[in-house]
Design an enzyme around this catalytic site. Structure first.
Site, PDB file in Angstrom:
ATOM      1  N   LYS A   2       0.838  -1.214   0.000  1.00  0.00           N
ATOM      2  CA  LYS A   2       0.000   0.000   0.000  1.00  0.00           C
ATOM      3  C   LYS A   2       0.865   1.253   0.000  1.00  0.00           C
ATOM      4  O   LYS A   2       0.612   2.192  -0.767  1.00  0.00           O
ATOM      5  CB  LYS A   2      -0.930   0.001   1.228  1.00  0.00           C
ATOM      6  CG  LYS A   2      -2.044  -1.014   1.153  1.00  0.00           C
ATOM      7  CD  LYS A   2      -2.838  -1.107   2.457  1.00  0.00           C
ATOM      8  CE  LYS A   2      -3.839  -2.258   2.390  1.00  0.00           C
ATOM      9  NZ  LYS A   2      -4.604  -2.467   3.620  1.00  0.00           N
ATOM     10  N   ASP A  50     -10.799   3.628   4.291  1.00  0.00           N
ATOM     11  CA  ASP A  50     -11.111   2.200   4.291  1.00  0.00           C
ATOM     12  C   ASP A  50     -12.615   1.970   4.161  1.00  0.00           C
ATOM     13  O   ASP A  50     -13.046   0.855   3.847  1.00  0.00           O
ATOM     14  CB  ASP A  50     -10.665   1.575   5.623  1.00  0.00           C
ATOM     15  CG  ASP A  50      -9.468   0.664   5.478  1.00  0.00           C
ATOM     16  OD1 ASP A  50      -9.252   0.145   4.374  1.00  0.00           O
ATOM     17  OD2 ASP A  50      -8.762   0.476   6.487  1.00  0.00           O
ATOM     18  N   GLN A  80      -4.571  -1.034   9.889  1.00  0.00           N
ATOM     19  CA  GLN A  80      -4.570  -2.376   9.289  1.00  0.00           C
ATOM     20  C   GLN A  80      -5.215  -3.386  10.245  1.00  0.00           C
ATOM     21  O   GLN A  80      -4.894  -3.434  11.436  1.00  0.00           O
ATOM     22  CB  GLN A  80      -3.127  -2.792   8.951  1.00  0.00           C
ATOM     23  CG  GLN A  80      -2.993  -4.112   8.217  1.00  0.00           C
ATOM     24  CD  GLN A  80      -3.555  -4.090   6.782  1.00  0.00           C
ATOM     25  OE1 GLN A  80      -3.727  -3.047   6.179  1.00  0.00           O
ATOM     26  NE2 GLN A  80      -3.854  -5.253   6.255  1.00  0.00           N
TER      27      GLN A  80
HETATM   28  N1  GUN Z   1      -7.080  -6.227   6.403  1.00  0.00           N
HETATM   29  C1  GUN Z   1      -7.438  -6.935   5.296  1.00  0.00           C
HETATM   30  N2  GUN Z   1      -7.949  -6.113   4.366  1.00  0.00           N
HETATM   31  C2  GUN Z   1      -7.926  -4.872   4.887  1.00  0.00           C
HETATM   32  C3  GUN Z   1      -8.316  -3.608   4.381  1.00  0.00           C
HETATM   33  O1  GUN Z   1      -8.815  -3.453   3.260  1.00  0.00           O
HETATM   34  N3  GUN Z   1      -8.115  -2.556   5.235  1.00  0.00           N
HETATM   35  C4  GUN Z   1      -7.600  -2.708   6.482  1.00  0.00           C
HETATM   36  N4  GUN Z   1      -7.476  -1.616   7.235  1.00  0.00           N
HETATM   37  N5  GUN Z   1      -7.223  -3.873   6.975  1.00  0.00           N
HETATM   38  C5  GUN Z   1      -7.386  -4.940   6.177  1.00  0.00           C
END
Ligand code: GUN
Length: 301
Positions: A53, A120, A97
């Site tokens: 990311k 998100d 996350q």
């Molecule tokens: N863990 C797995 N997918 C995601 C996501 O799209 N965002 C976040 N914050 N955590 C995740």
């Protein structure tokens, strides 16, 4: 029927190009989009995702700030970090996350993020507004990416029977909400199947579009797929593979070779939905930065 591949990598690259152009246009107004990524602890899989990311942000001209508190951080300390990021005008998007270590309350942390920075799309304000048809609500990146893949493949969702397998807050639940919207790429007839669904195969065989997000390697077999269906595999699972240098390989929730014999279109794993999740996160972040100074920022709750 031999399925055609939906190339998530190529579609994601197009979107990332669009995002980079929007970032360049913003630079003219003196705004550089900023994304704060909070990764608690040292889970290796989460570290890989976060690195992907932040690298994608940098490529698009978005400033990524990594915050990596230790796994034993207290709830109060973590909430304090979120408060600081909420108050920081150089941060337009905040991502914590998931999953968090077991002693932390994910719901409370998610709800602490300013909804106008919730790129998100997990905050209940954004989820609720999205469900009610508000196009300005941030949408979770993975289901938004799936919709975009379907749209850009030219598949008509209007009136189509979509079966989603999995009801998670991150994918299945928001996916159903998105596909029910009165908009292009939606207007679908949606069924959500899950671990309590009776005769799952009978349900999945009804799907003109089958979206699977359960996290169980190759659970959907070829005979569960309707002839000519569009199959979207959200799963990314590590399975042991002694012949691979890493000792494992990645497989989806769908038995690819079997499903590809019956489907008309199918996403590969890796290279299908995964790259789209990152592209849509970048898109949400640049959208948040574009809202600086507009009525949408900060969101009135
Ligand atoms: N863990 C797995 N997918 C995601 C996501 O799209 N965002 C976040 N914050 N955590 C995740």
């Amino acid at each position: 029927m031999a399925a055609r591949l939906i190339d998530g990598k190529a579609i994601a690259a197009e979107i990332r190009g669009d995002v980079a152009a929007r970032v360049a246009a913003l630079a003219g107004t003196g705004v550089t989009p900023g994304l704060a990524v909070v990764l608690v602890g040292e889970d290796p899989a989460s570290q890989v995702y976060v690195r992907m990311k932040t690298r994608a942000c940098e490529e698009a001209g978005i400033v990524a700030r990594d915050i990596t508190p230790p796994a034993d951080i207290s709830q109060a300390e973590l909430l304090g970090i979120v408060d600081e990021l909420n108050a920081d005008s150089s941060v337009h998007g905040i991502l914590v996350q998931l999953p968090l270590p077991g002693h932390l309350d994910e719901t409370e942390v998610t709800e602490r993020i300013d909804p106008s920075k919730d790129v998100d799309g997990f905050h209940p304000v954004n989820q609720g507004r999205m469900a009610q048809g508000d196009r300005d609500a941030f949408r979770p990146a993975t289901p938004a990416g799936v919709q975009e893949l379907i749209k850009r493949t030219g598949v008509d969702t209007s009136g189509a029977h979509v079966v989603i397998v999995g009801r998670s807050n991150i994918v299945g639940m928001p996916m159903s909400s998105i596909l029910l919207q009165k908009e292009e790429g939606a207007n679908a007839t949606v069924t959500v199947a899950h671990s309590r669904t009776k005769d799952l195969a009978a349900v999945t065989r009804l799907a003109e579009i089958l979206i699977v997000a359960v996290g169980r390697p190759e659970m959907i077999r070829g005979d569960m797929v309707r002839e000519g269906a569009v199959v979207i595999d959200v799963g990314v699972n590590r399975v042991e593979d002694a012949s691979s240098e890493r000792g494992y390989r990645l497989v989806g929730d769908v038995a690819f070779d079997e499903a590809a014999e019956r489907a008309s279109w199918i996403t590969p794993v890796p290279g299908g939905v995964g790259p789209m999740t990152i592209a849509m996160l970048l898109q949400n972040t640049v959208t948040a930065a574009e809202r600086v100074g507009s009525a949408l920022e900060p969101t009135a709750v």
